[in-house]
Write a protein that holds these residues in place. Structure first.
Motif, PDB file in Angstrom:
ATOM      1  N   ILE A  59       2.294  -0.212   4.866  1.00 26.91           N
ATOM      2  CA  ILE A  59       1.538   0.905   4.758  1.00 26.91           C
ATOM      3  C   ILE A  59      -0.076   0.544   4.384  1.00 26.91           C
ATOM      4  O   ILE A  59      -0.899   0.925   4.816  1.00 26.91           O
ATOM      5  N   ARG A  60       0.126  -0.355   3.256  1.00 27.63           N
ATOM      6  CA  ARG A  60      -1.339  -0.703   2.535  1.00 27.63           C
ATOM      7  C   ARG A  60      -2.067  -1.623   3.891  1.00 27.63           C
ATOM      8  O   ARG A  60      -3.283  -1.536   4.114  1.00 27.63           O
ATOM      9  N   ARG A  61      -1.119  -2.568   4.440  1.00 26.41           N
ATOM     10  CA  ARG A  61      -1.912  -3.360   5.455  1.00 26.41           C
ATOM     11  C   ARG A  61      -2.441  -2.323   6.613  1.00 26.41           C
ATOM     12  O   ARG A  61      -3.695  -2.705   7.109  1.00 26.41           O
ATOM     13  N   ALA A  62      -1.677  -1.347   7.049  1.00 25.26           N
ATOM     14  CA  ALA A  62      -1.998  -0.492   7.922  1.00 25.26           C
ATOM     15  C   ALA A  62      -3.195   0.225   7.781  1.00 25.26           C
ATOM     16  O   ALA A  62      -4.348   0.363   8.600  1.00 25.26           O
ATOM     17  N   MET A  63      -3.555   0.761   6.492  1.00 23.97           N
ATOM     18  CA  MET A  63      -4.548   1.368   6.007  1.00 23.97           C
ATOM     19  C   MET A  63      -5.910   0.520   5.897  1.00 23.97           C
ATOM     20  O   MET A  63      -6.822   0.903   6.286  1.00 23.97           O
ATOM     21  N   VAL A  64      -5.677  -0.770   5.399  1.00 21.02           N
ATOM     22  CA  VAL A  64      -6.953  -1.724   5.258  1.00 21.02           C
ATOM     23  C   VAL A  64      -7.338  -2.033   6.719  1.00 21.02           C
ATOM     24  O   VAL A  64      -8.287  -1.886   6.972  1.00 21.02           O
ATOM     25  N   ARG A  80       1.919  13.647   8.170  1.00 17.31           N
ATOM     26  CA  ARG A  80       0.902  13.221   7.106  1.00 17.31           C
ATOM     27  C   ARG A  80       1.157  11.560   7.268  1.00 17.31           C
ATOM     28  O   ARG A  80       0.072  10.798   6.618  1.00 17.31           O
ATOM     29  N   TRP A  81       2.430  11.110   7.491  1.00 16.16           N
ATOM     30  CA  TRP A  81       2.524   9.613   7.342  1.00 16.16           C
ATOM     31  C   TRP A  81       2.204   8.791   8.477  1.00 16.16           C
ATOM     32  O   TRP A  81       2.757   8.304   9.314  1.00 16.16           O
ATOM     33  N   VAL A  82       0.949   8.637   8.908  1.00 14.43           N
ATOM     34  CA  VAL A  82       0.191   8.182   9.911  1.00 14.43           C
ATOM     35  C   VAL A  82       0.428   6.664   9.713  1.00 14.43           C
ATOM     36  O   VAL A  82       0.789   6.068  10.795  1.00 14.43           O
ATOM     37  N   TYR A  83       0.420   6.026   8.638  1.00 17.11           N
ATOM     38  CA  TYR A  83       0.481   4.558   8.369  1.00 17.11           C
ATOM     39  C   TYR A  83       1.787   4.057   8.013  1.00 17.11           C
ATOM     40  O   TYR A  83       2.083   2.933   7.720  1.00 17.11           O
ATOM     41  N   GLY A  84       2.984   5.048   7.908  1.00 18.48           N
ATOM     42  CA  GLY A  84       4.049   4.568   7.780  1.00 18.48           C
ATOM     43  C   GLY A  84       4.913   5.390   6.735  1.00 18.48           C
ATOM     44  O   GLY A  84       4.144   6.090   6.011  1.00 18.48           O
ATOM     45  N   THR A  85       5.957   5.600   7.070  1.00 17.05           N
ATOM     46  CA  THR A  85       6.819   6.537   6.105  1.00 17.05           C
ATOM     47  C   THR A  85       7.088   5.989   4.633  1.00 17.05           C
ATOM     48  O   THR A  85       7.411   4.845   4.465  1.00 17.05           O
ATOM     49  N   SER A 126       8.422  -0.259   2.171  1.00 16.08           N
ATOM     50  CA  SER A 126       7.619   0.022   3.165  1.00 16.08           C
ATOM     51  C   SER A 126       5.959  -0.092   2.803  1.00 16.08           C
ATOM     52  O   SER A 126       4.895  -0.109   3.349  1.00 16.08           O
ATOM     53  N   GLU A 127       5.771  -0.222   1.169  1.00 11.68           N
ATOM     54  CA  GLU A 127       4.573  -0.118   0.632  1.00 11.68           C
ATOM     55  C   GLU A 127       3.525  -1.184   1.261  1.00 11.68           C
ATOM     56  O   GLU A 127       2.363  -0.789   1.512  1.00 11.68           O
ATOM     57  N   GLY A 128       3.827  -2.677   1.388  1.00  7.65           N
ATOM     58  CA  GLY A 128       2.973  -3.475   1.673  1.00  7.65           C
ATOM     59  C   GLY A 128       2.636  -3.248   3.114  1.00  7.65           C
ATOM     60  O   GLY A 128       1.101  -3.326   3.545  1.00  7.65           O
ATOM     61  N   ALA A 167       6.228   7.482  -4.845  1.00 14.72           N
ATOM     62  CA  ALA A 167       5.405   8.499  -4.237  1.00 14.72           C
ATOM     63  C   ALA A 167       4.121   7.869  -3.787  1.00 14.72           C
ATOM     64  O   ALA A 167       2.933   8.773  -3.374  1.00 14.72           O
ATOM     65  N   ASN A 168       3.942   7.008  -4.512  1.00 11.21           N
ATOM     66  CA  ASN A 168       2.255   6.621  -4.528  1.00 11.21           C
ATOM     67  C   ASN A 168       1.628   6.593  -3.164  1.00 11.21           C
ATOM     68  O   ASN A 168       0.507   7.036  -2.911  1.00 11.21           O
ATOM     69  N   TYR A 169       2.371   6.063  -2.193  1.00  9.75           N
ATOM     70  CA  TYR A 169       1.758   5.992  -0.927  1.00  9.75           C
ATOM     71  C   TYR A 169       1.964   7.185   0.146  1.00  9.75           C
ATOM     72  O   TYR A 169       1.466   7.445   1.007  1.00  9.75           O
TER      73      TYR A 169
END
Length: 528
Positions: free
Chosen positions: A365-370, A317-322, A361-363, A328-330
């Motif tokens: 993961i968000r960058r990768a999703m965007v 499930r962690w396609v965009y980063g662990t 790693s939240e920033g 747990a938000n991301y």
């Protein structure tokens, strides 16, 4: 009538609560309301069958049937199952319980009745909360509560034509659903912080549903609480000409008592559902691993820090980063993306911090999703919407594959659009929800939605390149700009001069009044 029923029930139930926490008492009240409803609908179907068996013009007519044959036919479970009515054994029927309400062992009798209902209805296996024999209420109070619930009538008259009976049956179900939902809301408010664990305020749910528009297919909520997302989805479908059953319901909930609340909330409305075999943690014991849903709606717990387990390392499930182990938000965002069909959409409630956090790693993961173009719409919400937290919240809308507006994100700032409904709580009105939904529909280019336009201070469609310039922060206020207050072409200098002159006039008039007052007081012998 409905308001009277709800208020009377709550006032009396609150009085009967004595020293019991609302957290426990809600299960006592809602369990009894559930039993009353299924008993009423069972008795109504039984009366309907009795009439049909005797009607020569009815397909159910039993020619030359004596009472013994009629009684035998009335015990055929299939007659009830075909209209989605639960079979209720005689000892578990409401009138039997009411007749024994003043008995000292009424708690045990209710538990036994619930066990019988579960045995006869596999769909309810393990769902009904059998705690009445050990409930801590003063002598006679449980019997009083049974008498109180007896005042609610969920059946309908049998002396009506079929179309009217169908309307009455739907009314009875809707009445029960509204009473149930009202109690969930009242208990959530009474419980404060803990209440939000099972109840999402209706206006937030309505907003998610209105934007996603789940007309059909599979609807999934991985942290379903008491099932409010599903109920609003069904209401939306019916309001737009669809039928209950046009969607398949899938959910999961870790809290055992909340899991039961959700199952009962759906069962009383005749909604078919799959909440997994048992309550379980969504991350560690995912009960719908193969599900790819058309719509995901969820209000996961904000910022939970104790979610991680070693088995989640390297999870697909962690396609965009662990996700970071401390939040747990991301993990929720990626879990929901994972469970979408290629054409699927998700709507998620999260704390505002999720839109801009760069911790761990939240920033990244968000960058990768965007950059993968998975973010469709971001909505900032007003404060004080929740019973359980003052943390400001937002709505994320994600897509598996963006079909329209590729390379753009719609930002909506609804922070100033709330309406106070009490001293401590805000809600979004139906008009505001409709405005938000129509804005998104127009942006998507949906039929008959009109033409989308950016509105300063409210909404703006933004290219990914600009979002990149802002470090992939997704806070709407950063993009929509300030609301245009001035609606004329009057130059600032001219208006400033006018205001200065007006202030001067008022100051001069004030000085005149001050002098007049001094003169009057001087005439009375006062000295200054």
């Amino acid at each position: 009538m409905l308001e009277d029923i709800k208020k009377t029930l709550w006032a009396t139930a609150d009085k009967l609560r004595a020293n019991m926490d609302a957290a426990e008492y809600k299960h006592i009240v809602l369990g009894l309301i559930f039993v009353k409803y299924i008993s009423d609908t069972f008795q109504t179907r039984r009366a309907e069958l009795t009439r049909k068996f005797a009607d020569v013009n009815d397909s159910y007519y039993l020619p030359d049937a004596d009472q013994a044959l009629v009684d035998e036919e009335l015990e055929d479970r299939d007659y009830y199952k075909e209209v989605n009515v639960f079979w209720v054994p005689e000892a578990a029927r409401w009138e039997s319980l009411r007749a024994q309400a003043k008995q000292a062992d009424i708690g045990k009798r209710i538990d036994d009745a619930l066990s019988l209902i579960e045995t006869e209805n596999p769909k309810l296996k393990g769902i009904l909360d059998k705690r009445y024999a050990r409930v801590q209420l003063p002598d006679g109070k449980l019997g009083e509560l049974v008498d109180l619930v007896s005042k609610i009538g969920f059946g309908e008259s049998d002396n009506t034509e079929d179309s009217a009976k169908d309307r009455a049956k739907n009314h009875a179900r809707d009445l029960l659903g509204q009473v149930y939902e009202y109690f969930l809301g009242q208990f959530a408010s009474a419980e404060g912080k803990r209440g939000g664990q099972f109840y999402t305020p209706a206006s937030i749910v309505k907003t998610l549903v209105a934007v996603l528009a789940p007309h059909h297919g599979q609807v999934y909520d991985p942290c379903c609480g008491s099932g409010g997302m599903f109920v609003q989805s069904e209401k939306f479908i019916e309001a737009h000409g669809g039928k209950i059953g046009d969607v398949s319901i899938y959910g999961q909930e870790a809290n055992p008592t909340t899991w039961r609340l959700a199952a009962m909330n759906l069962a009383i409305r005749g909604i078919d559902f799959n909440l997994g075999k048992e309550p379980a943690d969504t991350f560690v014991r995912n009960q719908h691993t193969d599900l790819r849903a058309d719509f995901v709606l969820a209000n996961p717990p904000f910022n939970i820090s104790d979610w991680w387990h070693g088995s989640l390392e390297g999870d697909p499930r962690w396609v965009y980063g662990t996700p970071p182990q401390g939040n747990a938000n991301y993990a929720w965002l990626q879990h929901m993306l994972h469970h979408l069909k290629p054409t699927g959409r998700a709507g998620i409630v999260l704390a505002n911090g999720s839109m801009s956090s760069s911790q761990n790693s939240e920033g990244d993961i968000r960058r990768a999703m965007v950059e993968a173009d998975k973010v469709e719409v971001m909505i900032a919400l007003p404060g004080q919407l929740f019973f359980n937290t003052q943390i400001p919240a937002c709505l994320w809308f994600l897509v598996k594959e963006k079909r329209v507006r590729q390379g753009e994100v719609l930002f909506i700032d609804a922070r100033k659009l709330g309406t106070m409904i009490s001293r401590v709580q805000t809600e979004l009105t139906d008009e505001v929800i409709a405005r938000i939904a129509s804005t998104v529909a127009a942006w998507r280019g949906e039929a008959d939605a009109g033409e989308y336009q950016d509105t300063a201070g409210y909404c703006r469609s933004v290219k990914l390149a600009e979002i990149t310039e802002h470090g992939h922060v997704l806070t709407p206020g950063r993009y929509v700009g300030a609301e245009e207050v001035e609606d004329d072409d009057e130059a600032f200098a001219d208006k400033m001069q006018m205001l200065t002159e007006k202030l001067g006039e008022q100051m001069a008039k004030g000085a005149e009044l001050d002098q007049l007052i001094r003169q009057k007081l001087g005439g009375l012998g006062y000295e200054f």
